[in-house]
Scaffold this active site. Structure first.
Site, PDB file in Angstrom:
ATOM      1  N   LEU A   1       6.697  -3.821  -1.539  1.00  0.00           N
ATOM      2  CA  LEU A   1       6.910  -3.348  -2.911  1.00  0.00           C
ATOM      3  C   LEU A   1       5.758  -3.772  -3.814  1.00  0.00           C
ATOM      4  O   LEU A   1       5.127  -4.808  -3.592  1.00  0.00           O
ATOM      5  CB  LEU A   1       8.242  -3.869  -3.470  1.00  0.00           C
ATOM      6  CG  LEU A   1       8.424  -5.348  -3.773  1.00  0.00           C
ATOM      7  CD1 LEU A   1       7.792  -5.763  -5.090  1.00  0.00           C
ATOM      8  CD2 LEU A   1       9.900  -5.678  -3.809  1.00  0.00           C
TER       9      LEU A   1
ATOM     10  N   ASN B   1      -2.656  -4.821   2.504  1.00  0.00           N
ATOM     11  CA  ASN B   1      -3.144  -5.272   1.203  1.00  0.00           C
ATOM     12  C   ASN B   1      -4.668  -5.287   1.161  1.00  0.00           C
ATOM     13  O   ASN B   1      -5.274  -4.923   0.152  1.00  0.00           O
ATOM     14  CB  ASN B   1      -2.579  -6.660   0.872  1.00  0.00           C
ATOM     15  CG  ASN B   1      -1.196  -6.551   0.248  1.00  0.00           C
ATOM     16  OD1 ASN B   1      -0.773  -5.473  -0.153  1.00  0.00           O
ATOM     17  ND2 ASN B   1      -0.488  -7.654   0.179  1.00  0.00           N
TER      18      ASN B   1
ATOM     19  N   CYS C   1      -1.173 -10.912  -4.706  1.00  0.00           N
ATOM     20  CA  CYS C   1      -1.327 -10.646  -3.268  1.00  0.00           C
ATOM     21  C   CYS C   1      -2.742 -10.343  -2.812  1.00  0.00           C
ATOM     22  O   CYS C   1      -3.200 -10.905  -1.810  1.00  0.00           O
ATOM     23  CB  CYS C   1      -0.445  -9.467  -2.875  1.00  0.00           C
ATOM     24  SG  CYS C   1       1.285  -9.904  -2.909  1.00  0.00           S
TER      25      CYS C   1
HETATM   26  C1  UDX Z   1       0.407  -4.994  -3.989  1.00  0.00           C
HETATM   27  C2  UDX Z   1       0.682  -3.905  -2.935  1.00  0.00           C
HETATM   28  O1  UDX Z   1       0.493  -2.614  -3.525  1.00  0.00           O
HETATM   29  C3  UDX Z   1       2.101  -4.034  -2.403  1.00  0.00           C
HETATM   30  O2  UDX Z   1       2.319  -3.095  -1.368  1.00  0.00           O
HETATM   31  C4  UDX Z   1       2.297  -5.447  -1.869  1.00  0.00           C
HETATM   32  O3  UDX Z   1       3.628  -5.619  -1.419  1.00  0.00           O
HETATM   33  C5  UDX Z   1       1.974  -6.479  -2.935  1.00  0.00           C
HETATM   34  O4  UDX Z   1       0.642  -6.271  -3.424  1.00  0.00           O
HETATM   35  P1  UDX Z   1       1.002  -5.333  -6.549  1.00  0.00           P
HETATM   36  O5  UDX Z   1      -0.044  -6.399  -6.491  1.00  0.00           O
HETATM   37  O6  UDX Z   1       2.332  -5.658  -7.127  1.00  0.00           O
HETATM   38  O7  UDX Z   1       1.276  -4.765  -5.080  1.00  0.00           O
HETATM   39  O8  UDX Z   1       0.445  -4.083  -7.408  1.00  0.00           O
HETATM   40  P2  UDX Z   1      -0.583  -2.896  -7.078  1.00  0.00           P
HETATM   41  O9  UDX Z   1      -0.019  -1.654  -7.654  1.00  0.00           O
HETATM   42  O10 UDX Z   1      -0.948  -2.838  -5.655  1.00  0.00           O
HETATM   43  O11 UDX Z   1      -1.864  -3.272  -7.955  1.00  0.00           O
HETATM   44  C6  UDX Z   1      -2.711  -4.349  -7.621  1.00  0.00           C
HETATM   45  C7  UDX Z   1      -3.896  -4.379  -8.548  1.00  0.00           C
HETATM   46  O12 UDX Z   1      -4.756  -3.283  -8.289  1.00  0.00           O
HETATM   47  C8  UDX Z   1      -3.527  -4.272 -10.036  1.00  0.00           C
HETATM   48  O13 UDX Z   1      -4.334  -5.147 -10.773  1.00  0.00           O
HETATM   49  C9  UDX Z   1      -3.839  -2.832 -10.372  1.00  0.00           C
HETATM   50  O14 UDX Z   1      -4.133  -2.636 -11.728  1.00  0.00           O
HETATM   51  C10 UDX Z   1      -5.059  -2.592  -9.499  1.00  0.00           C
HETATM   52  N1  UDX Z   1      -5.284  -1.169  -9.204  1.00  0.00           N
HETATM   53  C11 UDX Z   1      -4.367  -0.466  -8.494  1.00  0.00           C
HETATM   54  C12 UDX Z   1      -6.472  -0.555  -9.623  1.00  0.00           C
HETATM   55  O15 UDX Z   1      -7.313  -1.196 -10.245  1.00  0.00           O
HETATM   56  N2  UDX Z   1      -6.685   0.761  -9.311  1.00  0.00           N
HETATM   57  C13 UDX Z   1      -5.769   1.491  -8.597  1.00  0.00           C
HETATM   58  O16 UDX Z   1      -6.045   2.678  -8.352  1.00  0.00           O
HETATM   59  C14 UDX Z   1      -4.581   0.864  -8.184  1.00  0.00           C
END
Ligand code: UDX
Ligand code: UDX
Ligand code: ADP
Length: 486
Positions: free
Chosen positions: A164, A225, A277
């Protein structure tokens, strides 16, 4: 083992809380108890104000709490009662000793395992929910077997990593791309996998419940991840090239994303990825690769973090450079502090590094985030950062900054308009939807001139802002010199 009726989850955090709430919602005949040593966290789970902000979570908790979903600090009792024990404790990066800065700190995990062993009088399935290094199950198995006083008690360890994402946890749990369950390839291992699969089968279609061996499941989580983070670093690296050439990273990302082999998601250029993560898991992967002698592989994955640090560094340079090479004494509004929208979580948020970079250049910051409280922001900004974590801090900044320095240079506002009033620039750090709806005419009128916007998430309407009179810089977008040529 008979069909499970009692589940206990150790760790009432971002993963344990929502996941167990969803299991309770979908499996009314199973009694689910979430335990944590942290009393105030448990009290909050039992209150009207949950300890984490997650859209839709409160409704799910409310539907089951007191019926088949319970939150308690009595860890030993509820673990002893359970058929299935999820372990969802924190696994931060080790801060000292062997593997410092890279390896996962399994102290919380080991503490939980010792407790499970000491209280268990019946056999149990132990589920690794928190991300752990590959082969943790083996180590944990040893702790469990050798500390349990009852020789008849059997522990079957499964890896069931949670995929998630914060901000969309309820959607992700309701409709997961897949549920991955890793277990030993023995008769009892397969039975345990089947028992856990039967829990998810209450709402997840069978073809989305994937079974694997233990090590594959553990490695899949780290790699998922790492690959997601790598996509962001890839597009962020291209954003730098776009700025240098006059290309538009959103147009490039759109063109890339329409290739079905690449896909459209997770291609938004940003000031950098954050969250609990990505960095931790990559560091962990790097450590594992180094431990088995795969230096090239380790270097490859480490470069994903280096590009992320570079992106934050570049952003600070863009701000300072375009404001005539000095932000000393200038007020800069920081819109958004959480690591992404729809969460109040600030772990590894890029806003921390950007703020540090600007403070190092003597800027005064005024921060607004709809979900992050003032004390959290102050704590984050005064917390020590480590060299291994952020080798490329802007301007050779020396952190930690003292709390006094943070108090002197930073203010937190509960109103975005107040945060922006009198500022020379505003920087968007988090892609909160509400920022798109702000009255920018009003904001412009209240700011010092020239008024700058630095959009670290590419969410604002840049043309409109320019027509108001703002000087706008956005990541991976044609910058002022290119626009003037057009
Ligand atoms: C992540 C994984 O997506 C999830 O599957 C795992 O279980 C936990 O780690 P999370 O860290 O909660 O989830 O959020 P995520 O939506 O993955 O975003 C992570 C970071 O990447 C955020 O800072 C977000 O702003 C950034 N991001 C995401 C970008 O900069 N560009 C994108 O296109 C997507
Ligand atoms: C590539 C691009 O796919 C195509 O869009 C572009 O127009 C030209 O370059 P091509 O080189 O013909 O096409 O073949 P492609 O199927 O992309 O394979 C490239 C190489 O990657 C091959 O050696 C292939 O064996 C290898 N490959 C591909 C893998 O090793 N693993 C994979 O999963 C996919
Ligand atoms: P995640 O984001 O992975 O869910 P969190 O840090 O939000 O991680 O939550 C982990 C929780 O685990 C914390 O609330 C912490 O108090 C709890 N915890 C850690 N060790 C133990 C333990 N041995 N017994 C009970 N709870 C624990």
């Amino acid at each position: 083992m008979a069909k499970p009726t009692r589940i206990c989850c150790i760790g009432a955090g971002y993963v344990g809380g929502p996941t167990m709430a969803m299991i309770a919602l979908k499996c009314p005949e199973i009694i689910v108890t979430v335990v944590d040593l942290n009393e105030s966290r448990i009290n909050a789970w039992n209150s009207e104000t949950l300890p984490i902000y997650e859209p839709g979570l409160f409704e799910v908790v409310k539907a089951c709490r007191g019926k088949n979903l319970f939150f308690s600090t009595d860890c030993r009792y509820h673990v002893a009662q359970a058929d299935i024990v999820f372990v969802s404790v924190n696994t931060p990066t080790k801060m000292s000793g062997v593997g410092a800065g890279k390896a996962a700190d399994l102290a919380y995990w080991e503490g939980a395992a010792r407790m499970i062993a000491s209280v268990s009088t019946s056999s149990k399935i132990i589920v690794e929910k928190s991300t752990v290094p590959v082969k943790t199950a083996e180590a944990i198995g040893k702790v469990l077997r050798r500390n349990c006083p009852h020789p008849d008690v059997q522990f079957e360890i499964l890896s069931n990593p949670e995929f998630l994402a914060e901000g969309t946890a309820i959607q992700d749990l309701t409709n997961p791309d897949r549920v991955l369950i890793g277990g030993k390839e023995t008769e009892s291992g397969r039975a345990a996998v089947a028992a856990l699969a039967s829990v998810y089968a209450h709402w997840v279609p069978a073809e989305r419940i994937l079974c694997a061996n233990l090590w594959s499941a553990e490695l899949s989580k780290l790699t998922a991840n790492a690959m997601l983070a790598q996509r962001i670093s890839s597009v962020n690296s291209i954003s730098a090239l776009c700025e240098a050439t006059g290309a538009d990273v959103q147009q490039v990302a759109h063109a890339l994303g329409t290739d079905s082999r690449i896909g459209p998601k997770f291609l938004n250029a940003s000031v950098g990825f954050g969250g609990s993560c990505f960095q931790k898991d990559i560091l962990n992967l790097v450590y594992i690769c180094e431990s088995v002698g795969l230096k090239r592989v380790a270097d490859y994955w480490h470069s994903v973090i280096q590009i992320n640090d570079y992106q934050k560094h570049r952003f600070v340079e863009m701000v300072i450079g375009s404001m005539f090479n000095t932000v000393s004494g200038k007020k800069i509004a920081i819109l958004g502090f959480a690591f992404k929208k729809d969460t109040g979580d600030t772990r590894e948020t890029p806003a921390i590094d950007v703020c540090h970079g600007l403070i190092a250049d003597d800027a005064r910051l005024s921060i607004y985030d709809p979900q992050v409280q003032q004390d959290q922001i102050f704590r984050d900004l005064s917390m020590p950062k480590f060299q291994w974590d952020h080798p490329m801090l802007p301007n050779g900044a020396q952190v930690p900054f003292s709390s006094r320095e943070i108090d002197r240079t930073v203010s937190v506002s509960s109103d975005p308009y107040k945060a922006c009033a009198g500022s020379h620039a505003l920087c968007v750090m988090t892609e909160w939807d509400e920022f798109k709806a702000l009255d920018f005419d009003r904001i412009f009128a209240s700011m010092s001139k020239p008024a700058f916007v630095f959009d670290g998430r590419n969410i604002l309407d840049h043309e409109r802002l320019r027509s108001i009179g703002f000087i706008v810089y956005a990541l991976g977008k044609p910058l002022e010199p290119f626009l003037q040529k057009q």
